[in-house]
Design a protein around this motif. Structure first.
Motif, short mmCIF file in Angstrom:
data_model
loop_
_atom_site.label_atom_id
_atom_site.label_comp_id
_atom_site.label_asym_id
_atom_site.label_seq_id
_atom_site.Cartn_x
_atom_site.Cartn_y
_atom_site.Cartn_z
N LEU A 140 0.84 -1.19 0.00
CA LEU A 140 0.00 0.00 0.00
C LEU A 140 0.88 1.24 0.00
O LEU A 140 1.64 1.47 0.94
N PRO A 141 0.82 2.05 -1.07
CA PRO A 141 1.69 3.23 -1.16
C PRO A 141 1.13 4.41 -0.37
O PRO A 141 -0.07 4.66 -0.37
N PHE A 142 2.00 5.12 0.30
CA PHE A 142 1.66 6.36 0.99
C PHE A 142 2.64 7.44 0.54
O PHE A 142 3.66 7.15 -0.09
N ALA A 143 2.33 8.67 0.87
CA ALA A 143 3.20 9.76 0.46
C ALA A 143 4.59 9.63 1.06
O ALA A 143 5.56 10.11 0.50
N ASP A 144 4.68 8.96 2.23
CA ASP A 144 5.97 8.83 2.91
C ASP A 144 6.66 7.51 2.64
O ASP A 144 7.78 7.29 3.11
N GLY A 145 6.01 6.59 1.95
CA GLY A 145 6.60 5.28 1.74
C GLY A 145 5.54 4.23 1.47
O GLY A 145 4.57 4.50 0.79
N TYR A 146 5.70 3.05 2.06
CA TYR A 146 4.77 1.97 1.77
C TYR A 146 4.71 1.00 2.95
O TYR A 146 5.63 0.92 3.78
N THR A 147 3.60 0.26 3.03
CA THR A 147 3.51 -0.89 3.92
C THR A 147 3.43 -2.14 3.05
O THR A 147 2.93 -2.11 1.91
N TRP A 148 3.91 -3.24 3.59
CA TRP A 148 3.99 -4.48 2.83
C TRP A 148 3.66 -5.66 3.73
O TRP A 148 4.10 -5.72 4.88
N GLY A 149 2.89 -6.60 3.19
CA GLY A 149 2.62 -7.82 3.93
C GLY A 149 1.50 -8.62 3.30
O GLY A 149 0.85 -8.19 2.34
N GLY A 200 9.22 4.38 -1.88
CA GLY A 200 9.94 5.12 -0.85
C GLY A 200 10.36 4.23 0.30
O GLY A 200 10.67 3.06 0.12
N ALA A 201 10.33 4.78 1.50
CA ALA A 201 10.79 4.06 2.68
C ALA A 201 9.74 3.07 3.16
O ALA A 201 8.54 3.27 3.01
N SER A 202 10.21 1.98 3.77
CA SER A 202 9.31 1.03 4.40
C SER A 202 8.72 1.64 5.67
O SER A 202 9.43 2.26 6.47
N LEU A 203 7.42 1.46 5.84
CA LEU A 203 6.72 1.97 7.01
C LEU A 203 6.22 0.83 7.89
O LEU A 203 5.26 0.98 8.63
N ASN A 204 6.89 -0.30 7.82
CA ASN A 204 6.43 -1.52 8.49
C ASN A 204 6.88 -1.63 9.93
O ASN A 204 7.55 -2.58 10.32
#
Length: 428
Positions: free
Chosen positions: A132-141, A181-185
């Protein structure tokens, strides 16, 4: 294009410590009518007067990180179970977000509960994952299936997203995901153990992801994965991560977020209630609330200080401030430059216009961030500049959590009647 609303709660992720902006704990020059709305709500819902089954308590406080880096985050508790079993885990400090859709939980918050993975029906042995992309990066799973209980409401076999903060999901994150971008996980990125998306749409991606991969020109959200690699995939609507409210037996057409009013000088904590359903029970009627229907992107029309904003407005409890464009208000210095720091409190004049022609005029104060202490986790008159978002622009008004204090805010889901009006709409 991707549903833009799935990007909105990312401003939460950009919060820096209040102390970095010099927080001195002084009081704002605004009166009691601060950003949460001293006018209160004209709706008739109330969670008082006896126990009900369609509510869950909401709190605003230090959250799971106990860090001043995060404020204005509304938290609730969600229980998930392995589908069809009594093997369950309650997860506290889940962010209540009217600006996104679907339930996302950190893998670490499940304490080892092994929810059943969603299998790819077209490729034997493959599982489905989500970026899921966000303005600051993404979450993954991975995407999993769970029975979900929130307050007294139950939804069965719900597709949910597990944010892989433990590294237990074996496939390598594809480059088409990491390019966001950066990972937000992690909990330190989110300030929460997950996100409960209860916005105006049923699914988190909609028809965009329910088309061949070749047509997904704005980027990929869903992937089919082996044990070692993932590739983009078409995800049918019925398999997408879903707003769990839509799967409740009765109170399934929307929610009401009620937050107590707080002082303009801020508060160390605040409380409220998330009520499920609109016009389905004795405690969730519309009353005289103003109904503003949205367009198919979930936006209303907003005029700020006499100027119509090209990209509209939306009500988003997952954003921790009021975000809007105003070059006349100075931003804070240093790492807090995503917030406004006027010399003294300024008053905004905003008008919201629904696509049903209904209008609502607002007066909203914006106080300097430096007025507040690092222990003030609830602030109702904080603002910041609207950030440029791909596919949206920066001419919008994000009515974040400060707008919700002291109001009953209704979010009605697309395609179903709620209190006599077809969703999607906001009301307050």
């Amino acid at each position: 294009m991707l549903r833009s609303r799935s990007l909105r709660w990312t401003w939460l992720l950009a919060v820096a410590a209040l102390s970095a902006c010099g927080g001195g704990g002084g009081s704002s020059s605004a009166g009691s009518g601060s950003g949460g709305g001293s006018s209160g709500s004209s709706g008739s819902s109330s969670s008082s007067g006896g126990a009900v089954n369609n509510t869950v308590a909401v709190s605003i406080g230090p959250g799971p990180t106990h860090s001043s880096s995060f404020f204005n985050i509304p938290y609730a508790t969600v229980t998930v179970c392995i589908a069809g079993t009594n093997s369950c885990q309650s997860v506290d400090d889940v962010l209540v977000d009217t600006g996104s859709y679907g339930l996302r939980l950190l893998a670490s918050a499940l304490n080892g509960l092994a929810l059943g993975p969603q299998m790819d029906p077209n490729t034997s042995g493959n599982t489905i994952a989500e970026c899921l992309p966000f303005a600051d990066g993404y979450t993954w799973g991975p995407v999993a299936t769970a029975d979900v209980t929130i307050g007294g409401e139950v939804a069965s076999a719900v597709p949910v997203n597990i944010i892989d903060d433990t590294g237990s999901f074996a496939p390598t994150v594809p480059s088409s995901c990491t390019s966001n971008g950066a990972s937000l996980n992690s909990v330190d990125d989110l300030g929460a153990n997950g996100v409960l998306g209860v916005g105006v749409f049923s699914t988190d991606c909609g028809s965009y992801c329910d088309q061949p991969v070749s047509g997904q020109s704005s980027g990929y959200v869903y992937y089919t994965c082996t044990a070692s690699a993932c590739s983009p995939v078409r995800e049918p609507l019925m398999m997408q991560v879903v707003n769990p409210v839509t799967l409740f037996a009765k109170d399934n057409n929307g929610v009401i977020l009620e937050l107590a009013a707080i002082a303009a000088s801020g508060a160390t904590s605040a409380t409220g209630t998330l009520i499920f359903g609109i016009g389905t029970e004795s405690n969730n009627g519309l009353g005289s609330a103003t109904v503003l229907t949205t367009d198919d992107a979930g936006d209303i029309n907003t005029t700020l200080n006499g100027q119509m904003l090209a990209d509209g407005g939306f009500l988003d409890s997952g954003s921790n401030a009021l975000f809007f464009p105003d070059s006349n208000i100075p931003t804070c210095s240093g790492s807090n430059n995503m917030f406004y720091c006027p010399a003294s409190t300024v008053m905004l004049a905003a008008t919201n216009l629904g696509h049903n022609g209904t209008q609502s005029t607002l007066q909203l104060p914006i106080a300097p961030l430096t007025n507040f202490s690092s222990q003030d986790f609830a602030l109702d008159d904080i603002g910041g500049p609207a950030s440029e978002i791909t596919g949206l622009g920066a001419q919008y008004f994000d009515f974040g959590l400060p707008f919700f204090f002291g109001r009953n805010v209704y979010t009605a889901i697309e395609g179903v009647p709620a209190g006599g009006t077809m969703g999607p709409y906001y009301a307050y």
